[in-house]
Design an enzyme around this catalytic site. Structure first.
Site, PDB file in Angstrom:
ATOM      1  N   ASN A 170      -5.055 -15.739  41.430  1.00  0.00           N
ATOM      2  CA  ASN A 170      -5.498 -14.714  40.492  1.00  0.00           C
ATOM      3  C   ASN A 170      -4.287 -13.835  40.185  1.00  0.00           C
ATOM      4  OD1 ASN A 170      -6.638 -12.612  39.112  1.00  0.00           O
ATOM      5  ND2 ASN A 170      -8.097 -12.031  40.712  1.00  0.00           N
ATOM      6  N   LYS A 216      -2.945 -12.573  43.645  1.00  0.00           N
ATOM      7  CA  LYS A 216      -3.817 -12.790  44.807  1.00  0.00           C
ATOM      8  C   LYS A 216      -3.948 -14.292  45.020  1.00  0.00           C
ATOM      9  CE  LYS A 216      -6.711  -8.722  44.175  1.00  0.00           C
ATOM     10  NZ  LYS A 216      -7.947  -8.275  43.579  1.00  0.00           N
ATOM     11  N   ARG A 276      -7.929 -18.078  38.179  1.00  0.00           N
ATOM     12  CA  ARG A 276      -8.814 -17.160  37.460  1.00  0.00           C
ATOM     13  C   ARG A 276      -8.161 -16.831  36.123  1.00  0.00           C
ATOM     14  NH1 ARG A 276      -9.709 -10.782  38.091  1.00  0.00           N
ATOM     15  NH2 ARG A 276     -11.474 -10.641  36.689  1.00  0.00           N
ATOM     16  N   ASN A 336     -14.880  -1.963  41.225  1.00  0.00           N
ATOM     17  CA  ASN A 336     -14.160  -0.970  40.427  1.00  0.00           C
ATOM     18  C   ASN A 336     -14.568  -1.101  38.966  1.00  0.00           C
ATOM     19  OD1 ASN A 336     -12.492   0.631  42.191  1.00  0.00           O
ATOM     20  ND2 ASN A 336     -11.521  -1.304  42.742  1.00  0.00           N
ATOM     21  N   GLY A 337     -14.666  -2.356  38.498  1.00  0.00           N
ATOM     22  CA  GLY A 337     -15.315  -2.620  37.213  1.00  0.00           C
ATOM     23  C   GLY A 337     -16.771  -2.955  37.510  1.00  0.00           C
ATOM     24  N   ARG A 378     -13.466   3.554  34.023  1.00  0.00           N
ATOM     25  CA  ARG A 378     -13.866   3.277  32.643  1.00  0.00           C
ATOM     26  C   ARG A 378     -15.167   3.991  32.320  1.00  0.00           C
ATOM     27  NH1 ARG A 378     -13.629  -2.823  33.664  1.00  0.00           N
ATOM     28  NH2 ARG A 378     -11.453  -3.037  34.257  1.00  0.00           N
ATOM     29  N   ARG A 436     -16.982   5.724  47.581  1.00  0.00           N
ATOM     30  CA  ARG A 436     -17.117   6.340  48.918  1.00  0.00           C
ATOM     31  C   ARG A 436     -16.738   7.817  48.873  1.00  0.00           C
ATOM     32  NH1 ARG A 436     -14.128   1.373  51.568  1.00  0.00           N
ATOM     33  NH2 ARG A 436     -13.172   1.699  49.558  1.00  0.00           N
ATOM     34  N   GLY A 473     -18.291  -4.348  45.646  1.00  0.00           N
ATOM     35  CA  GLY A 473     -18.049  -3.371  46.707  1.00  0.00           C
ATOM     36  C   GLY A 473     -19.116  -2.290  46.785  1.00  0.00           C
ATOM     37  N   GLU A 504     -22.796  -4.042  47.353  1.00  0.00           N
ATOM     38  CA  GLU A 504     -23.004  -4.595  48.686  1.00  0.00           C
ATOM     39  C   GLU A 504     -23.028  -3.523  49.774  1.00  0.00           C
ATOM     40  OE1 GLU A 504     -20.038  -7.731  49.324  1.00  0.00           O
ATOM     41  OE2 GLU A 504     -20.332  -8.338  47.242  1.00  0.00           O
ATOM     42  N   ASN A 505     -22.384  -2.376  49.497  1.00  0.00           N
ATOM     43  CA  ASN A 505     -22.178  -1.400  50.576  1.00  0.00           C
ATOM     44  C   ASN A 505     -22.817  -0.039  50.382  1.00  0.00           C
ATOM     45  OD1 ASN A 505     -20.292  -3.010  52.252  1.00  0.00           O
ATOM     46  ND2 ASN A 505     -19.036  -2.906  50.416  1.00  0.00           N
ATOM     47  N   GLU A 561     -16.029 -14.681  44.486  1.00  0.00           N
ATOM     48  CA  GLU A 561     -15.489 -15.330  43.288  1.00  0.00           C
ATOM     49  C   GLU A 561     -14.476 -16.418  43.641  1.00  0.00           C
ATOM     50  OE1 GLU A 561     -14.974 -11.989  40.050  1.00  0.00           O
ATOM     51  OE2 GLU A 561     -15.121 -11.091  42.028  1.00  0.00           O
TER      52      GLU A 561
HETATM   53  P1  ADP Z   1     -12.877  -4.696  42.850  1.00  0.00           P
HETATM   54  O1  ADP Z   1     -13.731  -4.583  41.640  1.00  0.00           O
HETATM   55  O2  ADP Z   1     -11.515  -4.115  42.682  1.00  0.00           O
HETATM   56  O3  ADP Z   1     -12.914  -6.047  43.521  1.00  0.00           O
HETATM   57  P2  ADP Z   1     -14.663  -3.866  44.996  1.00  0.00           P
HETATM   58  O4  ADP Z   1     -15.673  -4.895  44.620  1.00  0.00           O
HETATM   59  O5  ADP Z   1     -13.983  -3.998  46.313  1.00  0.00           O
HETATM   60  O6  ADP Z   1     -13.556  -3.679  43.891  1.00  0.00           O
HETATM   61  O7  ADP Z   1     -15.413  -2.453  44.925  1.00  0.00           O
HETATM   62  C1  ADP Z   1     -14.732  -1.249  45.096  1.00  0.00           C
HETATM   63  C2  ADP Z   1     -15.738  -0.134  45.083  1.00  0.00           C
HETATM   64  O8  ADP Z   1     -16.665  -0.334  46.171  1.00  0.00           O
HETATM   65  C3  ADP Z   1     -15.137   1.247  45.286  1.00  0.00           C
HETATM   66  O9  ADP Z   1     -15.719   2.181  44.396  1.00  0.00           O
HETATM   67  C4  ADP Z   1     -15.537   1.583  46.705  1.00  0.00           C
HETATM   68  O10 ADP Z   1     -15.655   2.967  46.909  1.00  0.00           O
HETATM   69  C5  ADP Z   1     -16.887   0.920  46.783  1.00  0.00           C
HETATM   70  N1  ADP Z   1     -17.329   0.809  48.170  1.00  0.00           N
HETATM   71  C6  ADP Z   1     -16.842   0.022  49.152  1.00  0.00           C
HETATM   72  N2  ADP Z   1     -17.482   0.281  50.326  1.00  0.00           N
HETATM   73  C7  ADP Z   1     -18.407   1.260  50.081  1.00  0.00           C
HETATM   74  C8  ADP Z   1     -19.367   1.966  50.854  1.00  0.00           C
HETATM   75  N3  ADP Z   1     -19.521   1.717  52.155  1.00  0.00           N
HETATM   76  N4  ADP Z   1     -20.114   2.901  50.240  1.00  0.00           N
HETATM   77  C9  ADP Z   1     -19.958   3.174  48.934  1.00  0.00           C
HETATM   78  N5  ADP Z   1     -19.069   2.539  48.140  1.00  0.00           N
HETATM   79  C10 ADP Z   1     -18.295   1.599  48.696  1.00  0.00           C
END
Ligand code: ADP
Length: 394
Positions: A7, A14, A85, A205-206, A235, A279, A325, A328-329, A379
């Site tokens: 990527n 990456k 990618r 992030n997106g 964005r 976060r 991110g 899932e979290n 992905e």
């Molecule tokens: P990318 O799109 O760059 O692959 P990710 O899928 O890793 O990014 O997502 C990044 C986002 O996920 C960030 O906004 C980060 O704060 C959020 N994130 C990761 N862990 C947590 C968490 N435990 N609670 C809330 N947000 C989280």
């Protein structure tokens, strides 16, 4: 039987070596700060992180360093193909493709649609073809999954010549992730591959959402570019395009600077004035930071409105999938968003949500149908699986 997944971005590359049959990741890493004296190659193998400096390396030297690393780790000889990618495939690609000179020419034709992403993707393809001439190379497009959208979903209500002469239409992105989690959601929910209606919410992030009907994307929130749709880290997502003309006049700045701010200084960062990271936003909101709270509120509100809108092309909702991110979290984002969607028949199960649905196949609602669930995206694995499939057929 491993696949090298690449990527390539503007200043990073990456990589991962994955066995698509077992889903095992042998090694993954990133060559970053390319072109600078601080460039490094960082990787993770069997849970251990390592790094080596590659000062001044550009993509070519970086990918050569990746090749050397794979040889040292004894992984190079196991490779059966390379999966790349590629961000923008325009209307030219509805699936992953073995890379040929014709495919490269078409990816080049899509550069006006993806001016930031396609050129580094192409550099990665060129260098990998030179360094690994014996391996089949495959392009996996972010846009391809959404090529099944009907005209009513992808046509903007603008002068029709813009579509015909300039390819102005909705393409959608994150297709590899939406496709992966939609497939995985069927395994977790037991829904029929021939009869299901999902909304997938990829929140990283997106951020983008897609309406998936019987395995096909029928609508999505991102558009010509990844700027449209829901609110994101930096964005804005969808806003009135007249903002650009208005501010260009008011600030006496060229339109592309306003557009740049909509891409890089808006979203969670713009509203909170604090951070693009969910976060940080959640922590600050909990601590009483008013604009962080507002940013969080808008994020979930806009997300819920967009999810509800995507139920229109589906006609009914079987499952809402959270991934990326944030998806899932973030317990709080899922709770608030599902809370807005009670009228669809969704009620959060607080205990299941607090543990990300582990223990009940990802499900975080009391209801089973419809349900909301968490499905971790992968992905790289999807790219490796596509590559292995094309190698098998060739
Ligand atoms: P990318 O799109 O760059 O692959 P990710 O899928 O890793 O990014 O997502 C990044 C986002 O996920 C960030 O906004 C980060 O704060 C959020 N994130 C990761 N862990 C947590 C968490 N435990 N609670 C809330 N947000 C989280």
């Amino acid at each position: 039987m491993d696949v090298l997944v690449l990527n390539c971005g503007s200043s990073s590359a990456k990589f991962a070596v994955i066995d698509p049959a077992s889903s095992k990741e042998e090694v993954s890493g990133i060559a970053q700060r390319l072109g600078s004296p601080d460039a490094t190659l960082d990787w993770k193998r069997n849970g251990t992180k390592e790094s080596r400096p590659i000062p001044g390396a550009h993509h070519e030297e970086a990918l050569r360093a990746v090749g050397d690393l794979l040889a040292e780790l004894g992984l190079a000889s196991e490779l059966i193909g390379v999966g790349h990618r590629v961000v923008h495939g325009g209307s030219k690609f509805a699936g992953s493709m073995a890379i040929t000179p014709e495919v490269i020419a078409k990816v080049e034709e899509c550069i006006p649609l993806g001016p930031l992403h396609n050129p580094p993707n192409l550099v990665g393809i060129r260098v990998a073809r030179e360094l690994l001439p014996g391996l089949l190379q495959v392009a996996v497009f972010d846009t391809a999954f959404h090529q099944t959208m009907p005209p009513v979903a992808y046509t903007y209500p603008v002068p029709f010549e813009w579509l015909e002469a300039h390819s102005v239409r909705r393409y959608g992105f994150h297709g590899t992730s939406h496709r992966f989690v939609a497939r995985q959601a069927l395994v977790q929910t037991g829904l029929s591959p021939e009869n299901h209606r999902l909304v997938t919410a990829h929140l990283g992030n997106g951020c983008s959402c897609a309406a998936v009907r019987d395995g096909r994307s029928v609508d999505t929130t991102m558009g010509l570019t990844p700027l449209e749709g829901v609110m994101m880290g930096t964005r804005s997502g969808s806003v009135d395009p007249a903002i650009i003309g208005h501010l260009a006049g008011a600030l006496n700045k060229p339109a592309d600077q306003i557009l740049d701010a909509l891409n890089k200084k808006s979203g969670l960062l713009g509203v909170s004035g604090l951070s693009n990271d969910m976060r940080t936003i959640e922590e600050a909101a909990a601590g009483g930071h008013e604009r962080a709270r507002l940013a969080f509120d808008i994020f979930c509100y806009v997300l819920a409105k967009s999810i509800a809108a995507l139920v229109v092309p589906l006609g009914r909702l079987d499952a809402l999938v959270f991934t990326g991110g944030i998806g899932e979290n973030s317990v709080a984002v899922r709770e608030r968003t599902v809370g807005h969607l009670g009228f669809l028949g969704l009620t959060i199960d607080p205990d299941a949500n607090a543990t990300h649905g582990r223990g009940q196949d990802g499900r975080i609602t009391e209801e089973v149908r419809p349900q909301a669930l968490v499905v971790p995206t992968n992905e790289e694995l999807m790219i490796a699986m596509d590559t292995a499939e094309i190698v098998r057929r060739s």
